[in-house]
Design an enzyme around this catalytic site. Structure first.
Site, mmCIF file in Angstrom:
data_model
loop_
_atom_site.group_PDB
_atom_site.id
_atom_site.type_symbol
_atom_site.label_atom_id
_atom_site.label_comp_id
_atom_site.label_asym_id
_atom_site.label_seq_id
_atom_site.Cartn_x
_atom_site.Cartn_y
_atom_site.Cartn_z
ATOM 1 N N LYS A 1 8.529 -0.738 -8.464
ATOM 2 C CA LYS A 1 9.604 0.266 -9.925
ATOM 3 C C LYS A 1 9.349 0.880 -10.556
ATOM 4 O O LYS A 1 7.364 0.440 -10.528
ATOM 5 C CB LYS A 1 9.931 -1.411 -10.081
ATOM 6 C CG LYS A 1 11.137 -1.898 -11.243
ATOM 7 C CD LYS A 1 11.022 -2.959 -12.291
ATOM 8 C CE LYS A 1 12.341 -2.876 -12.278
ATOM 9 N NZ LYS A 1 12.286 -4.303 -13.331
ATOM 10 N N SER B 1 17.074 -6.066 -12.641
ATOM 11 C CA SER B 1 17.202 -4.277 -13.099
ATOM 12 C C SER B 1 16.123 -3.305 -12.022
ATOM 13 O O SER B 1 16.163 -2.522 -11.630
ATOM 14 C CB SER B 1 16.148 -4.322 -14.356
ATOM 15 O OG SER B 1 15.112 -5.031 -13.979
ATOM 16 N N SER C 1 15.767 -10.192 -12.214
ATOM 17 C CA SER C 1 15.585 -8.514 -11.699
ATOM 18 C C SER C 1 15.102 -8.619 -10.434
ATOM 19 O O SER C 1 15.146 -6.776 -10.089
ATOM 20 C CB SER C 1 14.743 -7.835 -12.569
ATOM 21 O OG SER C 1 15.321 -7.805 -13.799
#
Lengths: 475, 464
Positions: B61, B136, B160
């Site tokens: 990420k 996310s 997330s």
């Protein structure tokens, strides 16, 4: 100044702690290096970095809090103090809020003619310093060496009531941190800073409107700025004017304070607990380490110098001002020298040399063994007091022992009667006119002859013996 | 070593397969948009063979630092920011032989549940390109679901990792707070977030977690506590008003309980009285912390600004106004508000008290039941710009995932097959450092519901 007004002065003092590394990262906390050389992702606040607690800084903090008689917190924690400032890498400062190192202390300060007074300490807390802005033409440069440097803030209660008191408090506090070896406490060089809060009011009405004073780079300026403010505010108060809650800056060129910014509402720093660091919990071993580092505090030291060694106030005042001086004094006395003699030397000749060279004792080659052997040479009559002053100078400039200096320079007193007799004879034979005057009954001229003997012998003639021989020669 | 590791190693060990692989990833990702950057670097493949994760490509990420690679956090303000160091968790994966092949798209600074709040690109759900991958960490989830990598790293602040894993039909793991170093994870809500993992295989996930779990001298909130698991007989199942869940989600939830019972577990419905306070408490704390954590992006050291202004406040204002997206601005404003003096007691302090109550209630529950079964999210992957799923509703829907973050507990979202063309799943929550129980229960489920891939996914086993 209207003497019926009550004046409240509180100080917020910041000191840089003398630690190897910064507060929250392994970077060197060394001062005065090339800009941006002592930096790393942590003190620059890089995204993803986390603070690492420096236990040495915590120890220093506890030590000062302990010396100031604070209640020591069993558990301390950190908080974020939020505000935007261009030299602050994270735009929040890691500080302490609810659980500082120490709360609620008192320290007795001797205000000389004004007497001794106990000043209450509100709290003692740790925090990190920000970077430094350097303005050059139309650009602003940033140096982050200082960012993350460990700071200790000491907040007093508004117990001071004159600029003179604030100055003396600060000087005593400087001695304290130097005695404890936690900081240089040097305001001129920036390792100590002091802001002052001042308010005035009618007696019995409590605090007045608070004005904060900044930008005072020495204890003296703190006194001057407060003196100016007391005048200014008293006049305003007595003429029915309004004292505005604001921050004012001391202008050292004009000797006045000028408003910096108005504080309509108090700053809101939106403190909340620092989530990246666990609390620090002290234990018995830690507290023992603190106790072991505690030393006799400056005021106690000064009083003991006076009572134990029978020193004059000014001598004790001077000696206790520097912990290295105290050590030199006590060690020299321990080796057998007379305390008053040592004190007299320190507060006159040694002091003059330090002032001449703008040095502190710790930076000089003078130590207790050199000092006591110098005094012994005088006591034994092997050098004169006047020569001794020259030897002291040479110790400072040549970093050598007194014996070898005297040896090298041939400064030992001439106390052999034959050798000294020759010098006396020489002076007598060269000055028949003076001898005639003395014979005529004016014995005052004898001392002039003594001066000649000292001059010819380069100051080395043993005075008593020389006088005796001279008396014999001229009857 | 997990077989999945062997599969990937033996494929990518061949130079020509590596070329094909890179080409195929680029092809597929044109449609999915999971990566913000992708590069398979040169390696010593002989040495990699011996390492536990040797040759396994990993997506990371883009809020986690990898030296020399960009660290955009999905934000305009960090669009050109390059990390000068590597996160501890990633370094540990790399030491075990894993290969960071790219950085993945995300909701800006982790603020969102759909990846629609990325300023730098659009990510689609590999099961339906009209739908969001969740967020996310949507890019990492989509990359794994599309078969581009078997393992990906994300961060879980309020779900997330687990929610996008659930939307994409793969495993999504949030470890115990402190079990994986956060050093190198760009902070959004420091007290809530952890680095988490996505995987196609539970053994691979477990190996990766064991690799990453350690006390880190650069993170004083990290612990090396042993990972354990107790023998699970009784499982608590959160009793939920059926109206709260979309039908396929409710079906998966019931089905999961049924499978557990069939396998001999006692499943008992439980209630959490603090559940209704989870969302307000979570968002108050998360936004408060975010308001401080994001303050450093001011156009001076971090974030692109004009570099010139008459005064620093204008410089900062301009950089932040231009650089942050609306959702980020909203959360910073709210976070600033709840910390203001005069408001702090009724918002931030109260939220912290509620958090303590939630923690305590869960603590008591997990002493009686070693595992808690819950849904992950009330819906399956929703449509992009779904009017039914506005930002406010998305935040309310984080209720089942935020719980574990408030309590710092480990949780794992587990796929339960495909329903109406989209993945479904459930999650389990365990006591702190009780991750073994999560992996054990998931292994059982994997026999019934192995991870499935959507049509068009990359199939490494077919590359020769």
């Amino acid at each position: 100044m209207n003497s019926s007004l009550k004046i409240f002065i509180g100080l917020e003092i910041h000191i840089h702690l003398k630690t190897e590394s910064k507060m929250f990262c392994p970077c060197s906390a060394h001062y005065g290096d090339e800009p941006n050389t002592n930096i790393c992702p942590i003190c620059l606040g890089y995204p993803g970095t986390l603070p690492l607690l420096n236990e040495r800084a915590i120890e220093h903090g506890y030590l000062v809090a302990r010396a100031l008689g604070c209640r020591l917190s069993n558990r301390i924690s950190f908080a974020r103090k939020n505000y935007f400032y261009p030299d602050m890498p994270k735009n929040y400062q890691i500080s302490q809020h609810n659980h500082p190192v120490g709360i609620g202390g008192t320290i007795e300060v001797d205000f000389n003619d004004l007497g001794a007074k106990r000043i209450r300490i509100h709290n003692v807390h740790l925090e990190e310093d920000a970077g430094k802005m350097i303005h050059a033409n139309d650009a602003t440069l940033l140096d982050y060496n200082r960012a993350g440097y460990p700071l200790l803030e000491i907040v007093t209660e508004p117990d001071l009531s004159r600029g003179e008191e604030a100055e003396l408090f600060l000087r005593d506090f400087q001695r304290l941190v130097r005695y404890l070896k936690v900081s240089d406490g040097n305001m001129e060089e920036g390792s100590m800073k002091c802001d002052a809060n001042i308010s005035i009011n009618l007696p019995g009405r409590g605090l007045g409107t608070k004005v904060e004073l900044k930008n005072m780079n020495s204890p003296r300026f703190v006194r001057l700025a407060l003196g100016y403010e007391i005048e200014r505010q008293s006049k305003l108060f007595n003429s029915g004017g309004e004292i505005v809650q604001e921050t004012r800056l001391w202008n050292e060129n004009r000797d006045i304070t000028l408003p910096m910014r108005r504080k309509e509402t108090p700053d809101d720093y939106r403190y909340f607990p620092e989530p990246d660091m666990p609390s620090f919990v002290s234990n018995a071993a830690f507290l023992k380490r603190i106790e072991n580092q505690l030393v006799e505090l400056p005021l106690a030291k000064k009083r003991r110098l006076q009572s134990e060694y029978d020193l004059k106030v000014e001598q004790a005042e001077f000696i206790h001002n520097d912990i290295a001086m105290v050590t030199l004094f006590e060690d020299t006395v321990k080796s057998g020298a007379s305390a008053r003699n040592v004190a007299a030397w320190l507060s006159s000749d040694v002091r003059k040399l330090l002032n001449r060279d703008k040095r502190t004792l710790a930076d000089t080659p003078l130590n207790a063994s050199r000092f006591s052997s110098l005094l012994t040479l005088v006591d034994q009559g092997r050098i004169s007091g006047k020569i001794a002053k020259n030897v002291l100078k040479d110790i400072f400039s040549e970093d050598a022992d007194p014996e070898s200096i005297v040896e090298k320079k041939g400064w030992f007193q001439i106390s052999d009667p034959n050798e000294l007799g020759k010098i006396v004879d020489q002076v007598v034979s060269q000055n028949p006119d003076v001898i005639e005057i003395i014979s005529g009954g004016d014995s005052k001229q004898k001392s002039w002859l003594m001066g000649e003997i000292m001059r010819v012998s380069n100051g080395k003639a043993a005075p008593e013996l020389a006088k005796k021989i001279l008396d014999e020669r001229i009857g | 070593m997990p077989p999945v590791k062997q599969l990937w190693f033996s494929a990518l060990n061949k130079p020509h397969v590596r070329d094909k692989y890179v080409q195929r990833v680029r092809e597929i990702d044109k449609k999915i948009g999971s990566f913000l950057s992708f590069k398979l670097e040169e390696q010593d493949w002989t040495a990699l063979g011996r390492k536990p994760l040797g040759g396994v490509p990993v997506a990371v990420k883009d809020n986690i630092a990898v030296r020399g690679r960009k660290l955009t956090c999905g934000s305009r303000i960090l669009e050109n920011f390059v990390a000068p160091y590597t996160a501890t968790a990633i370094r540990r994966l790399e030491n075990a032989g894993a290969l960071v092949v790219g950085k993945t798209n995300m909701d800006e600074f982790g603020m969102g549940s759909s990846n629609e709040h990325s300023a730098l690109g659009r990510t689609s759900n590999p099961w339906d390109l009209q739908r969001v991958p969740g967020g996310s960490s949507g890019g990492s989830a989509a990359a794994v679901a599309a078969g581009l990598v078997p393992l990906a790293v994300g961060s879980d602040t309020g779900g997330s990792v687990r929610q996008p894993a659930n939307f994409c039909g793969i495993y999504g793991f949030k470890p115990t707070y402190g079990s994986i170093s956060r050093y190198g994870l760009t902070a959004y809500a420091s007290s809530l977030e952890v680095i988490g993992l996505f995987a196609v295989d539970i053994r691979l996930l477990e190996t990766a977690f064991e690799t990453m779990h350690a006390e880190d001298e650069f993170d004083q909130s990290s612990f090396s506590t042993n990972i354990s698991g107790s023998e699970v007989k009784k499982i608590a199942m959160l009793d939920i008003d059926p109206g709260m869940l979309e039908t396929p989600v409710a079906e998966a939830y019931t089905q999961a309980a049924q499978i557990l019972r069939e396998r001999g577990y006692v499943v008992e419905k439980v209630n959490l009285v603090t559940l209704k306070f989870v969302i307000p408490s979570y968002y108050t704390i998360a936004n408060a912390e975010a308001s401080a954590n994001l303050a450093r992006f001011d156009g001076i050291r971090y974030g692109s600004g004009s570099g010139y202004s008459q005064n620093p406040i204008n410089l900062i204002k301009e950089a932040r106004s231009r650089g942050f997206g609306d959702e980020v601005k909203l959360r910073i404003l709210l976070g600033t508000y709840v910390l203001r003096s005069g408001f702090k007691d009724q918002y931030y302090i109260k939220a912290q008290r509620v958090r303590t109550l939630i923690r305590k209630e869960l603590g008591v529950l997990l002493r009686n039941y070693p595992l808690l079964l819950m849904p992950v999210f009330p819906t399956q992957a929703f449509l992009r710009a779904d009017s039914e799923m506005d930002n406010y509703k998305q935040r309310l829907s984080d209720i089942f995932t935020c719980l574990a973050n408030l309590a710092g507990l480990p949780a794992l979202s587990v796929p339960i097959g495909i329903n109406r063309g989209l993945p479904t799943g459930v999650q389990f929550v365990a006591p702190a450092f009780g991750e073994k129980s999560l992996f054990d229960i998931a292994r059982g489920f994997s026999e019934v519901f192995p991870v499935q891939f959507p049509p068009g996914a990359l199939e490494i086993e077919r590359m020769r």
